[in-house]
Design a protein around this motif. Structure first.
Motif, PDB file in Angstrom:
ATOM      1  N   GLY A  58       0.843  -1.199   0.000  1.00 57.50           N
ATOM      2  CA  GLY A  58       0.000   0.000   0.000  1.00 57.50           C
ATOM      3  C   GLY A  58       0.873   1.241   0.000  1.00 57.50           C
ATOM      4  N   GLN A  59       0.351   2.287   0.647  1.00 50.56           N
ATOM      5  CA  GLN A  59       1.045   3.585   0.650  1.00 50.56           C
ATOM      6  C   GLN A  59       2.426   3.476   1.301  1.00 50.56           C
ATOM      7  OE1 GLN A  59      -0.630   5.895  -1.032  1.00 50.56           O
ATOM      8  NE2 GLN A  59      -2.242   6.783   0.222  1.00 50.56           N
ATOM      9  N   ILE A  60       2.455   2.921   2.524  1.00 48.26           N
ATOM     10  CA  ILE A  60       3.735   2.895   3.255  1.00 48.26           C
ATOM     11  C   ILE A  60       4.697   1.883   2.620  1.00 48.26           C
ATOM     12  CG2 ILE A  60       4.852   2.485   5.491  1.00 48.26           C
ATOM     13  CD1 ILE A  60       2.325   3.406   6.874  1.00 48.26           C
ATOM     14  N   ASP A  78       1.778  -8.586  -1.372  1.00 53.78           N
ATOM     15  CA  ASP A  78       0.428  -8.134  -0.995  1.00 53.78           C
ATOM     16  C   ASP A  78      -0.556  -9.233  -1.395  1.00 53.78           C
ATOM     17  OD1 ASP A  78      -0.680  -4.992  -0.360  1.00 53.78           O
ATOM     18  OD2 ASP A  78      -2.184  -6.466  -0.999  1.00 53.78           O
ATOM     19  N   THR A  95       3.756  -3.837   6.785  1.00 54.82           N
ATOM     20  CA  THR A  95       2.866  -2.669   6.681  1.00 54.82           C
ATOM     21  C   THR A  95       1.452  -3.120   6.331  1.00 54.82           C
ATOM     22  OG1 THR A  95       3.049  -2.259   4.296  1.00 54.82           O
ATOM     23  CG2 THR A  95       4.838  -1.424   5.654  1.00 54.82           C
ATOM     24  N   GLY A  98      -2.293  -4.114   6.451  1.00 54.14           N
ATOM     25  CA  GLY A  98      -3.349  -3.737   7.389  1.00 54.14           C
ATOM     26  C   GLY A  98      -4.163  -2.595   6.849  1.00 54.14           C
ATOM     27  N   VAL A  99      -5.157  -2.247   7.633  1.00 53.30           N
ATOM     28  CA  VAL A  99      -6.071  -1.183   7.232  1.00 53.30           C
ATOM     29  C   VAL A  99      -5.649   0.093   7.956  1.00 53.30           C
ATOM     30  CG1 VAL A  99      -8.500  -0.477   7.366  1.00 53.30           C
ATOM     31  CG2 VAL A  99      -7.913  -2.880   6.928  1.00 53.30           C
ATOM     32  N   PRO A 100      -5.566   1.219   7.230  1.00 52.17           N
ATOM     33  CA  PRO A 100      -5.254   2.482   7.932  1.00 52.17           C
ATOM     34  C   PRO A 100      -6.529   3.141   8.485  1.00 52.17           C
ATOM     35  CG  PRO A 100      -5.219   2.847   5.560  1.00 52.17           C
ATOM     36  CD  PRO A 100      -5.632   1.401   5.769  1.00 52.17           C
ATOM     37  N   ASN A 102      -7.040  -5.644  11.960  1.00 55.09           N
ATOM     38  CA  ASN A 102      -5.602  -5.806  11.724  1.00 55.09           C
ATOM     39  C   ASN A 102      -5.004  -6.997  12.481  1.00 55.09           C
ATOM     40  OD1 ASN A 102      -5.551  -3.821   9.847  1.00 55.09           O
ATOM     41  ND2 ASN A 102      -4.574  -2.269  11.121  1.00 55.09           N
ATOM     42  N   ILE A 145       4.763  -1.997  11.394  1.00 53.71           N
ATOM     43  CA  ILE A 145       4.265  -0.620  11.332  1.00 53.71           C
ATOM     44  C   ILE A 145       2.744  -0.597  11.499  1.00 53.71           C
ATOM     45  CG2 ILE A 145       4.250   1.495   9.939  1.00 53.71           C
ATOM     46  CD1 ILE A 145       6.640   0.521   8.514  1.00 53.71           C
ATOM     47  N   ASN A 174      -1.018  -0.677  12.655  1.00 55.59           N
ATOM     48  CA  ASN A 174      -1.650  -0.194  13.889  1.00 55.59           C
ATOM     49  C   ASN A 174      -2.781  -1.108  14.361  1.00 55.59           C
ATOM     50  OD1 ASN A 174      -0.407   2.198  14.800  1.00 55.59           O
ATOM     51  ND2 ASN A 174      -1.211   3.310  13.023  1.00 55.59           N
ATOM     52  N   GLN A 227       7.904   0.187  14.703  1.00 55.80           N
ATOM     53  CA  GLN A 227       8.270   1.575  14.404  1.00 55.80           C
ATOM     54  C   GLN A 227       7.151   2.491  14.861  1.00 55.80           C
ATOM     55  OE1 GLN A 227       8.409   5.197  13.599  1.00 55.80           O
ATOM     56  NE2 GLN A 227       6.806   4.318  12.312  1.00 55.80           N
ATOM     57  N   LEU A 256       9.216   8.109  14.193  1.00 54.58           N
ATOM     58  CA  LEU A 256       8.303   9.052  13.543  1.00 54.58           C
ATOM     59  C   LEU A 256       7.793  10.097  14.535  1.00 54.58           C
ATOM     60  CD1 LEU A 256       6.331  10.090  11.382  1.00 54.58           C
ATOM     61  CD2 LEU A 256       4.798   8.232  12.011  1.00 54.58           C
ATOM     62  N   ALA A 292      -0.840   8.968   7.291  1.00 52.18           N
ATOM     63  CA  ALA A 292       0.501   9.387   6.867  1.00 52.18           C
ATOM     64  C   ALA A 292       1.266   8.217   6.266  1.00 52.18           C
ATOM     65  CB  ALA A 292       1.255   9.931   8.077  1.00 52.18           C
TER      66      ALA A 292
HETATM   67  P1  A3D Z   1      -2.663   0.907   2.803  1.00 44.05           P
HETATM   68  O1  A3D Z   1      -2.233   1.876   1.778  1.00 44.05           O
HETATM   69  O2  A3D Z   1      -4.115   0.560   2.887  1.00 44.05           O
HETATM   70  O3  A3D Z   1      -1.818  -0.436   2.596  1.00 44.05           O
HETATM   71  C1  A3D Z   1      -2.038  -1.599   3.309  1.00 44.05           C
HETATM   72  C2  A3D Z   1      -1.835  -2.764   2.374  1.00 44.05           C
HETATM   73  O4  A3D Z   1      -1.962  -3.967   3.138  1.00 44.05           O
HETATM   74  C3  A3D Z   1      -2.881  -2.844   1.244  1.00 44.05           C
HETATM   75  O5  A3D Z   1      -2.236  -2.840  -0.014  1.00 44.05           O
HETATM   76  C4  A3D Z   1      -3.586  -4.176   1.502  1.00 44.05           C
HETATM   77  O6  A3D Z   1      -3.964  -4.858   0.316  1.00 44.05           O
HETATM   78  C5  A3D Z   1      -2.507  -4.938   2.262  1.00 44.05           C
HETATM   79  N1  A3D Z   1      -3.030  -6.085   3.004  1.00 44.05           N
HETATM   80  C6  A3D Z   1      -4.228  -6.238   3.616  1.00 44.05           C
HETATM   81  N2  A3D Z   1      -4.317  -7.470   4.148  1.00 44.05           N
HETATM   82  C7  A3D Z   1      -3.149  -8.098   3.879  1.00 44.05           C
HETATM   83  C8  A3D Z   1      -2.632  -9.387   4.169  1.00 44.05           C
HETATM   84  N3  A3D Z   1      -3.344 -10.282   4.870  1.00 44.05           N
HETATM   85  N4  A3D Z   1      -1.398  -9.688   3.745  1.00 44.05           N
HETATM   86  C9  A3D Z   1      -0.664  -8.782   3.044  1.00 44.05           C
HETATM   87  N5  A3D Z   1      -1.100  -7.553   2.738  1.00 44.05           N
HETATM   88  C10 A3D Z   1      -2.322  -7.218   3.145  1.00 44.05           C
HETATM   89  O7  A3D Z   1      -2.206   1.392   4.279  1.00 44.05           O
HETATM   90  P2  A3D Z   1      -0.883   2.204   4.683  1.00 44.05           P
HETATM   91  O8  A3D Z   1       0.267   1.647   3.939  1.00 44.05           O
HETATM   92  O9  A3D Z   1      -1.174   3.655   4.634  1.00 44.05           O
HETATM   93  O10 A3D Z   1      -0.797   1.812   6.242  1.00 44.05           O
HETATM   94  C11 A3D Z   1      -0.482   0.499   6.638  1.00 44.05           C
HETATM   95  C12 A3D Z   1      -0.608   0.340   8.140  1.00 44.05           C
HETATM   96  O11 A3D Z   1       0.325   1.197   8.809  1.00 44.05           O
HETATM   97  C13 A3D Z   1      -1.979   0.711   8.714  1.00 44.05           C
HETATM   98  O12 A3D Z   1      -2.348  -0.231   9.692  1.00 44.05           O
HETATM   99  C14 A3D Z   1      -1.746   2.073   9.355  1.00 44.05           C
HETATM  100  O13 A3D Z   1      -2.635   2.332  10.415  1.00 44.05           O
HETATM  101  C15 A3D Z   1      -0.337   1.908   9.859  1.00 44.05           C
HETATM  102  N6  A3D Z   1       0.399   3.152  10.139  1.00 44.05           N
HETATM  103  C16 A3D Z   1       1.301   3.129  11.152  1.00 44.05           C
HETATM  104  C17 A3D Z   1       2.031   4.252  11.450  1.00 44.05           C
HETATM  105  C18 A3D Z   1       3.024   4.215  12.566  1.00 44.05           C
HETATM  106  O14 A3D Z   1       3.787   5.142  12.715  1.00 44.05           O
HETATM  107  C19 A3D Z   1       3.065   3.072  13.467  1.00 44.05           C
HETATM  108  C20 A3D Z   1       1.857   5.427  10.709  1.00 44.05           C
HETATM  109  C21 A3D Z   1       0.922   5.423   9.678  1.00 44.05           C
HETATM  110  C22 A3D Z   1       0.202   4.270   9.391  1.00 44.05           C
END
Ligand code: A3D
Length: 322
Positions: A12-14, A34, A78, A80-82, A96, A119, A121, A144, A148, A235
């Motif tokens: 995903g994004q991160i 993914d 990374t 999970g659902v944001p 998650n 990463i 949440n 992590q 941040l 973010a």
């Molecule tokens: P997003 O862009 O939705 O990417 C998540 C990816 O995970 C998507 O491409 C999904 O298809 C994939 N996914 C879902 N289920 C599975 C699975 N079972 N196996 C493999 N991949 C899967 O989200 P994001 O990249 O923006 O954020 C990812 C996570 O980081 C979220 O839980 C956020 O809440 C968290 N996050 C943490 C911080 C910290 O500083 C700790 C900051 C920002 C976001």
């Protein structure tokens, strides 16, 4: 000598920004996994095609097959659902947890010797779950958050003082939630306490304290501020940078002292609890948790934050997620 193999779970994004940053720094070959078909392949190809421009020659492989992460040295999770506006990180616990459980089972099977940085949440709970399911030694499983959160705190201080952020040092400890603890007394600019500089600027202790408290509050809510502005998703540039800084310290055996979500085994008076603390990151993972002197207020805040994390873990147990 072969290049390190780095698996990034979640394209995903991160996950995508992490892959690009790893390539730019040539930290190792990346396998981007993914569950969504074609997504990691497309993202990987996009990053790989920047190689001539950016001058990197590491490989970026996109995949929907866990076999491809075989024998990865480092795994960054990374998946999970944001959050969406109005949601807290804790609202992601159920959805998650199910994702992280399946990731942990697969990493355990295919990359049993890897060091793992999470990463997803709610961070402290997801790191706990991953470690329990994988049964990896605690020094090889970390989260992590603090890198941040500390960078956010430093950014606000630098903007307030109108100085370069490069000269600001400030740390945020505790759980990755609204009860996180930006450390006020140790925040400094080349050793000069930030509070002294604020008093100098405003000529008034009360006003300086008020300005500091505003920065502390903004740091605690900084993730939510971005969620509110983006409207969908959270973010991703800065969390990716933070994870890659940790990855670099591990892969290059830099021994950096960073705020890391690490397993406390008696440190700070807690046992078997993942929390944000200063830790030394090296080739074998978290090689040392550093106990620093906290003021009585900070100790109290640390206990409040620890209780918050414990409640989340209890919730996971009650919901039979752990
Ligand atoms: P997003 O862009 O939705 O990417 C998540 C990816 O995970 C998507 O491409 C999904 O298809 C994939 N996914 C879902 N289920 C599975 C699975 N079972 N196996 C493999 N991949 C899967 O989200 P994001 O990249 O923006 O954020 C990812 C996570 O980081 C979220 O839980 C956020 O809440 C968290 N996050 C943490 C911080 C910290 O500083 C700790 C900051 C920002 C976001």
């Amino acid at each position: 000598m072969s290049r390190p193999k780095i698996a990034v779970i979640g394209a995903g994004q991160i996950g995508t920004v992490i892959s690009h940053l790893i390539a730019l720094r040539q930290l190792g070959n990346v396998v981007l996994y993914d569950i969504v078909e074609d997504l990691p392949q497309g993202k990987a190809l996009d990053v790989q095609e920047a190689s001539r421009i950016d001058g990197f020659d590491v490989s970026i492989l996109g995949t929907n097959t866990y076999e491809d992460i075989q024998e990865a040295d480092l795994v960054i999770v990374t998946a999970g659902v944001p959050r969406k506006p109005g949601m807290s990180r804790d609202d992601l616990l159920k959805v998650n947890s199910q994702i992280i459980r399946s990731v942990a089972e697969n990493v355990r099977q295919y990359a049993p010797d890897a060091i793992v940085i999470l990463i997803s949440n709610p961070l402290d709970a997801m790191v706990t779950l991953f470690q329990k399911v994988s049964e990896f030694p605690v020094k090889r499983v970390m989260g992590q958050a603090g890198v941040l959160d500390s960078s956010r705190f430093c950014t606000f201080i630098a903007q307030e003082l109108n100085i370069s952020v490069k000269d600001v040092n400030a740390m945020v400890l505790g759980g990755h939630g609204d009860s996180m603890i930006p450390l006020i007394h140790s925040a400094n600019v080349h050793g000069i306490p930030v509070m002294d500089l604020l008093i100098q600027k405003y000529g008034d202790q009360k006003k300086a304290q008020h300005v500091m408290q505003t920065m502390v509050d903004r740091t605690r809510m900084a993730g939510g501020e971005i969620v509110g502005l983006l409207k969908s998703g959270s973010a991703f540039y800065s969390p990716a940078s933070a994870a890659v800084a940790m990855a670099e310290s591990i892969l290059r055996d830099e021994h950096r002292l960073l705020p890391v979500c690490a397993s406390l085994q008696g440190e700070y008076g807690f046992h078997d609890l993942y929390m944000g603390v200063p830790a030394v990151l090296a080739q074998s993972g978290v090689i040392k948790i550093v106990e620093i002197l906290l003021s009585s207020e900070e100790k109290k805040a640390f206990r409040v934050s620890a209780n918050h994390v414990k409640n989340l873990i209890d919730n996971m147990k009650n919901l039979k997620l752990l």
